[in-house]
Design an enzyme around this catalytic site. Structure first.
Site, PDB file in Angstrom:
ATOM      1  N   ASP A 169     -29.256  62.596 -12.798  1.00 30.85           N
ATOM      2  CA  ASP A 169     -30.130  62.368 -13.917  1.00 30.85           C
ATOM      3  C   ASP A 169     -29.501  62.493 -15.557  1.00 30.85           C
ATOM      4  OD1 ASP A 169     -32.375  61.489 -14.410  1.00 30.85           O
ATOM      5  OD2 ASP A 169     -33.399  63.269 -14.757  1.00 30.85           O
ATOM      6  N   HIS A 173      -0.520  56.980 -13.851  1.00 26.72           N
ATOM      7  CA  HIS A 173      -1.660  57.461 -14.311  1.00 26.72           C
ATOM      8  C   HIS A 173      -2.105  58.749 -13.760  1.00 26.72           C
ATOM      9  CE1 HIS A 173      -2.842  52.793 -14.702  1.00 26.72           C
ATOM     10  NE2 HIS A 173      -2.040  53.375 -15.568  1.00 26.72           N
ATOM     11  N   ASP A 210       0.852  60.883 -22.678  1.00 27.91           N
ATOM     12  CA  ASP A 210       0.341  59.533 -23.342  1.00 27.91           C
ATOM     13  C   ASP A 210      -1.064  60.003 -23.548  1.00 27.91           C
ATOM     14  OD1 ASP A 210      -0.651  57.193 -23.559  1.00 27.91           O
ATOM     15  OD2 ASP A 210       0.177  56.537 -21.738  1.00 27.91           O
ATOM     16  N   ASP A 226      -2.680  54.884 -29.069  1.00 27.54           N
ATOM     17  CA  ASP A 226      -2.219  54.831 -27.736  1.00 27.54           C
ATOM     18  C   ASP A 226      -0.532  55.281 -28.014  1.00 27.54           C
ATOM     19  OD1 ASP A 226      -1.357  54.658 -25.191  1.00 27.54           O
ATOM     20  OD2 ASP A 226      -1.766  52.460 -25.123  1.00 27.54           O
ATOM     21  N   HIS A 254       6.165  48.624 -15.039  1.00 29.47           N
ATOM     22  CA  HIS A 254       4.929  48.351 -16.049  1.00 29.47           C
ATOM     23  C   HIS A 254       5.565  47.373 -16.950  1.00 29.47           C
ATOM     24  CE1 HIS A 254       6.064  51.435 -18.933  1.00 29.47           C
ATOM     25  NE2 HIS A 254       6.050  52.218 -18.162  1.00 29.47           N
ATOM     26  N   HIS A 264       1.197  45.924 -24.820  1.00 30.05           N
ATOM     27  CA  HIS A 264      -0.092  45.228 -24.979  1.00 30.05           C
ATOM     28  C   HIS A 264      -0.880  45.410 -26.407  1.00 30.05           C
ATOM     29  CE1 HIS A 264      -2.065  49.473 -24.935  1.00 30.05           C
ATOM     30  NE2 HIS A 264      -0.949  49.633 -23.966  1.00 30.05           N
ATOM     31  N   HIS A 316      -6.386  48.330 -24.141  1.00 26.95           N
ATOM     32  CA  HIS A 316      -5.659  47.066 -23.724  1.00 26.95           C
ATOM     33  C   HIS A 316      -6.543  46.021 -24.467  1.00 26.95           C
ATOM     34  CE1 HIS A 316      -3.600  48.861 -20.117  1.00 26.95           C
ATOM     35  NE2 HIS A 316      -3.469  49.684 -21.384  1.00 26.95           N
ATOM     36  N   GLU A 336       6.097  50.259 -25.199  1.00 24.67           N
ATOM     37  CA  GLU A 336       6.106  51.402 -24.202  1.00 24.67           C
ATOM     38  C   GLU A 336       7.020  51.335 -22.886  1.00 24.67           C
ATOM     39  OE1 GLU A 336       2.454  51.964 -22.125  1.00 24.67           O
ATOM     40  OE2 GLU A 336       1.638  50.555 -23.516  1.00 24.67           O
ATOM     41  N   TYR A 362      11.249  55.802 -14.214  1.00 23.41           N
ATOM     42  CA  TYR A 362      10.622  56.750 -13.459  1.00 23.41           C
ATOM     43  C   TYR A 362      11.532  56.872 -12.126  1.00 23.41           C
ATOM     44  CZ  TYR A 362       7.165  55.095 -16.703  1.00 23.41           C
ATOM     45  OH  TYR A 362       6.471  54.657 -17.949  1.00 23.41           O
ATOM     46  N   ARG A 382       8.559  57.973 -20.803  1.00 20.71           N
ATOM     47  CA  ARG A 382       8.181  56.764 -21.623  1.00 20.71           C
ATOM     48  C   ARG A 382       8.103  57.114 -22.834  1.00 20.71           C
ATOM     49  NH1 ARG A 382       4.066  55.995 -18.580  1.00 20.71           N
ATOM     50  NH2 ARG A 382       2.336  57.100 -19.567  1.00 20.71           N
ATOM     51  N   GLU A 415       6.231  55.533 -26.328  1.00 26.08           N
ATOM     52  CA  GLU A 415       5.116  54.695 -26.712  1.00 26.08           C
ATOM     53  C   GLU A 415       4.893  54.586 -28.089  1.00 26.08           C
ATOM     54  OE1 GLU A 415       1.402  54.875 -24.654  1.00 26.08           O
ATOM     55  OE2 GLU A 415       0.943  52.478 -25.080  1.00 26.08           O
TER      56      GLU A 415
END
Ligand code: GLY
Ligand code: MN
Ligand code: MN
Length: 436
Positions: free
Chosen positions: A35, A238, A255, A266, A345, A349, A356, A380, A384, A408, A410
């Site tokens: 709920d 991720h 990130d 971002d 990757h 973007h 995105h 970015e 890895y 990374r 970015e």
């Protein structure tokens, strides 16, 4: 944002659709579980054209209609429902405040739509997650098609309304850039705080909590689930569990970005939690930074959108060959996508109302859209090397010391007539600024 900005955007869309009718729906509401309500987040296209952040609303643009060109459907006032699930603007106040030609209660959508569709030559609508609304529109379209031969009017095709907006949304207006700079300022402060408090012994979630605390204190919220990834975890693109206790010798990849009044930042930074890179970490960091700086320099007005990814890919691949981590000719390795074992990757973007963000990248002939002044893009690149890295055939096994490193970097970059402007420069990334 003042109402005239939304009115101008609607005018721009109406100038394009001419004899067509466009229908934009608010985001559907959803339950988290049982709920409990999910936090509502307005659909970005709908918000871009209205600034209205309630669910249960539909905007119709019918520039050819004699009486009303901008029609809004909203949830009517309802004392009982408002007690449970929050205030509603209602029909009368929406008419006064939102600068549209007319407002109906949402319950009248089905019967009123015909009036705004029957003379249109096209229907612009994004078939989205709201199946009930999809059905209403498809049913109207079908009926009008069935009588088209007799009447000679009515939409003969449906086009995606989302695509209508992409050329507008990808060029940020001054009002949007003001909000993006604010989202970025909050995020910069949070990243700098994170670097100050991250230490061996502390947990990833503590860093996440302190960053998101700063987002909330400034009236914002996380733009996306924050990634606070130490050690091996940085190799999971991720990773959002953020449960690990940081150890001496770890890199920490963060990130995280703030969403402020619907506009997003971002940012990614990677740094050693004890202030000192290992030799391998430093070498890879400098390679990613070199690729990132070159990719930023490639974000120039009129350059094709793929140019920055090409530069980043080439720099990283050549660097990995120099280090002996990849073996072969750089061009061939890239053609055969061998670099994807380490850099899997894209380089960036569009960024804006969505993380995105809206914006078609390619033309039907497969050529790339050029960067234009007013675009905001992320840059970015990363490297890895998984802890269980296994080379593909023809590539070398790697010594353990290279494994479990994820990096990374970015930034958010505004394309200007003079070239790239790094909006996120307030978070340092040079070695001398992050080692101590
Ligand atoms: N944080 C999402 C992305 O970098 O695309
Ligand atoms: Mn990111
Ligand atoms: Mn990004």
């Amino acid at each position: 944002m003042i109402q005239t900005v939304y009115a101008q955007r609607r005018q721009a869309v109406m100038a394009v659709i001419g004899q067509g009718t466009a229908v934009f729906a608010s985001a559907p509401t959803s339950l988290m579980h049982h709920d409990v309500d999910h936090v509502f987040r307005q659909d970005s296209d709908f918000y871009y054209l209205t600034g209205f952040d309630e669910p249960g609303a539909v905007l119709v643009l019918a520039p050819h209609h004699e009486e009303h060109q901008v029609i809004l459907f909203v949830r009517p006032k309802d004392k009982d429902k408002e007690t449970w699930s929050g205030r509603r603007l209602g029909v009368d106040a929406a008419k006064e405040q939102l600068g549209v030609d007319t407002v109906f209660p949402i319950q009248e959508l089905n019967e009123q739509l015909l009036n705004y569709l029957k003379l249109a030559d096209r229907l612009y609508y994004h078939l989205g997650h709201d199946q009930a609304l999809n059905e209403i529109l498809l049913k109207h379209w079908q009926r009008l098609l069935a009588t088209y031969a007799k009447r000679g009017t009515g939409p003969v095709a449906i086009e995606d309304a989302h695509l209508l907006l992409q050329s507008l949304r990808r060029i940020k207006q001054p009002e949007e850039l003001t909000l993006m700079r604010e989202a970025i300022a909050i995020s910069v402060k949070a990243h700098n705080h994170a670097r100050a408090i991250a230490r061996p012994g502390r947990y990833e979630y503590e860093v996440q909590a302190e960053m998101e605390h700063l987002f909330r204190l400034a009236g914002g919220s996380p733009a996306y689930p924050s990634i606070v990834a130490s050690g091996d975890n940085a190799c999971i693109l991720h990773y959002i569990e953020n449960q690990r206790q940081m150890q001496a010798g770890d890199l920490l990849l963060i990130d995280a970005g703030c969403c402020y009044r619907y506009y997003n930042a971002d940012i990614t930074r990677t740094f050693p939690v004890d202030g000192q890179f290992t030799t391998e970490q430093r070498i890879l960091y400098e390679l990613v930074l070199d690729a990132q700086l070159k990719a930023i320099a490639a974000v120039q007005p009129d350059s094709p959108f793929n140019s920055f990814h090409d530069v980043a890919t080439r720099t990283i691949t050549a660097g990995l060959v120099d280090l002996g981590l990849l073996v072969g000719d750089v061009n061939t390795l890239i053609e055969e996508k061998k670099h994807k074992a380490f850099f899997m990757h894209g380089t960036g973007h569009f960024l804006g109302l969505d993380v995105h963000d809206s914006g078609t990248l390619r033309n039907p002939d497969k050529t790339w859209q050029p960067f234009r002044p007013g675009n905001v893009v992320t840059v970015e690149p990363g490297i890895y090397i998984s802890p269980d890295y296994e080379p593909v055939e023809g590539q070398p096994q790697l010594p353990e010391r290279w494994k479990g490193i994820g990096i990374r970097i970015e930034d958010d970059v505004l394309v200007t007539a003079k070239g790239p402007e790094v909006l996120t420069a307030g978070v340092p990334k040079a070695l001398k600024d992050i080692e101590y």
